[in-house]
Design an enzyme around this catalytic site. Sequence first.
Site, mmCIF file in Angstrom:
data_model
loop_
_atom_site.group_PDB
_atom_site.id
_atom_site.type_symbol
_atom_site.label_atom_id
_atom_site.label_comp_id
_atom_site.label_asym_id
_atom_site.label_seq_id
_atom_site.Cartn_x
_atom_site.Cartn_y
_atom_site.Cartn_z
ATOM 1 N N ARG A 41 0.817 -1.220 0.000
ATOM 2 C CA ARG A 41 0.000 0.000 0.000
ATOM 3 C C ARG A 41 0.849 1.268 0.000
ATOM 4 O O ARG A 41 0.440 2.287 -0.559
ATOM 5 C CB ARG A 41 -0.925 -0.002 1.216
ATOM 6 C CG ARG A 41 -2.143 -0.876 1.005
ATOM 7 C CD ARG A 41 -3.011 -0.874 2.230
ATOM 8 N NE ARG A 41 -4.334 -1.398 1.918
ATOM 9 C CZ ARG A 41 -5.196 -1.834 2.832
ATOM 10 N NH1 ARG A 41 -4.872 -1.796 4.109
ATOM 11 N NH2 ARG A 41 -6.373 -2.278 2.470
ATOM 12 N N LYS A 203 -15.619 -15.667 7.263
ATOM 13 C CA LYS A 203 -17.042 -15.571 7.585
ATOM 14 C C LYS A 203 -17.949 -15.366 6.380
ATOM 15 O O LYS A 203 -17.742 -14.467 5.576
ATOM 16 C CB LYS A 203 -17.258 -14.394 8.534
ATOM 17 C CG LYS A 203 -16.754 -14.647 9.938
ATOM 18 C CD LYS A 203 -16.898 -13.374 10.699
ATOM 19 C CE LYS A 203 -17.018 -13.551 12.189
ATOM 20 N NZ LYS A 203 -17.283 -12.232 12.792
ATOM 21 N N GLY A 357 -6.516 -5.820 0.462
ATOM 22 C CA GLY A 357 -5.274 -5.688 1.203
ATOM 23 C C GLY A 357 -4.754 -7.046 1.647
ATOM 24 O O GLY A 357 -3.578 -7.358 1.466
ATOM 25 N N GLY A 381 -12.300 -4.301 1.574
ATOM 26 C CA GLY A 381 -13.679 -3.894 1.874
ATOM 27 C C GLY A 381 -14.213 -2.956 0.807
ATOM 28 O O GLY A 381 -15.361 -3.077 0.365
HETATM 29 C C1 3PG Z 1 -8.275 -1.761 5.222
HETATM 30 O O1 3PG Z 1 -7.263 -2.207 5.757
HETATM 31 O O2 3PG Z 1 -9.166 -2.509 4.769
HETATM 32 C C2 3PG Z 1 -8.414 -0.291 5.025
HETATM 33 O O3 3PG Z 1 -7.258 0.382 5.380
HETATM 34 C C3 3PG Z 1 -9.596 0.210 5.809
HETATM 35 O O4 3PG Z 1 -9.421 -0.012 7.170
HETATM 36 P P1 3PG Z 1 -10.704 -0.154 8.091
HETATM 37 O O5 3PG Z 1 -11.409 -1.415 7.656
HETATM 38 O O6 3PG Z 1 -10.187 -0.228 9.511
HETATM 39 O O7 3PG Z 1 -11.584 1.052 7.882
#
Ligand code: 3PG
Length: 400
Positions: A41, A203, A357, A381
Site C-alpha cells: 500500500r 465468515k 489488502g 472492503g
Molecule cells: C483496510 O485495511 O481494509 C483499510 O485500510 C480500511 O481499514 P478499516 O477497515 O479499519 O476502515
Amino acid sequence: MRTLDDLLADGVAGRTVLVRSDLNVPLDYSDASARITDDGRIRASVPTISELSAEGAQVIVTAHLGRPKNGPEEKYSLAPVAGRLGELLGAPVRLVQLADGAPSLAAGDVVLLENIRFDPRETSKDDAERGALADELVGLTGSDGAFVSDGFGVVHRKQASVYDVATRLPAYLGGLVRAEVDVLRRLTEDPARPYVVVLGGSKVSDKLAVIEALLPKVDSLLVGGGMCFTFLAAQGHSVGDSLLEADQVENCARLLESGKIVLPSDVVVADDFSASANTRTVPATEIPDGWKGLDIGPESVAAFAGVLAGAKTIFWNGPMGVFELAPFAEGTRGVAQAVVDATEKGGNSAFSVVGGGDSAAAVRALGLPEDGFSHISTGGGASLEYLEGKELPGLAVLDE
Ligand code: 3PG
Ligand code: MG
C-alpha cells in the site's frame, strides 16, 4: 470528477495539498521495533505523492493505521510507515502531529500526519464532530489548499479525512483511486465471460451481501476458506470442529440454489490450530469429529484451476485456508497460481483482479509474481462494496 491531472494543470507550486492515502500496512511486533511485513500500500501511494512534490506542492499526507480505540497508542503509530515512505520517495518524510498545527514546509516537502484515528472525531458518526476535525485539517493547508483523495482502501468509509475534508477544500480524485475504479468498472460493466469469482476468508456473514449481488452476474463462484464449511453444512454434511456460522446455514442453502457455487471436494483437516498439528486430507463430505478444516485440498485446487483456466474475467478475494501457517498454505498458493496461469499476461485470456489488502499481502507472502495478475487492488472492503453496488462515500463526495 476533477482529477489529480486537473489539479496539476491548475498548478500546485507553493500550495499545500492534503493527500488522503491508505497506508494501513501489516506490522510484525515481535522485534523491539515494529516491522512492516508488506509495503504494497505504501508503494501504491508513492506516485501521487511524488508527482505533487515534483510539481512544487507542499504535501501533507494523512492516513490511518489499524483501529485504535483509545486515542494515541504507540503500536498504532505511523512512524515506521513515515520511514518507509521516505525511503521510497528518496527524501525523508517527517511525522507531524495535528496538535502542533500547520507544519513549516518548503516547496516539494512531504510530511506525514500521525495516525488520524488517534483523534476519535475521525470515525465519529456525528457530522459536527467529524466536521470539526475536517476544519482543523483544512486549517493546515492555508488559504490556497487542495485535497487529493488517493486512499482507495478507505473510500467506503464516511470519515473526516476521507469524506468531510472533500466538502471543504477543492477536491480531486487521485491516480490510485482512479485506476482502481477503472478496473472495478470493467468487472461490473459487461465483463468478458466466463466471469469467475473466487471467495475465501473466514465468515459468510461478512460476504453475504456481495455474494447475493454477484451471483446473478457471474458464471461460477468458487468458495474456499473458513466460510466454505457453512456451505458444506447447508448441504447436510458434518464439518467436525471447522468454522461454522450456524445462523447462516439457511442463507447458504438458498445461495446454493443458484447452481453457480462450487465448493471444495476435499479439505486439509487438523487436530489443532497450529503449524505443528496432525493433519489429514479428507473428502469434504467426510470431515471427522474432533478435526477442523484449515485449507482446501489438492483435488479442490485442481477443480478450481480447471474452472479458472476457461475464464475471461476473474475476481479473487480471500485466502483459501490459513495460509500464514505452512501446512495450510497450499490451497491459497495453488488457486493464486491458477489465477496467474489463466491471466492474459501469461499468454492466456483472463483479465484477473486480486481484491484486497489481505489477499494482496497473501500473494506477496506466498512469493507469487505481482505482475502475473492484471491488477492487484489495495482495497478489500472497498472493492467488495463497489462490486456489491453500494455507494462509496469517499467517491460520491467527489461527484458533488
Ligand atoms: C483496510 O485495511 O481494509 C483499510 O485500510 C480500511 O481499514 P478499516 O477497515 O479499519 O476502515
Ligand atoms: Mg481490512
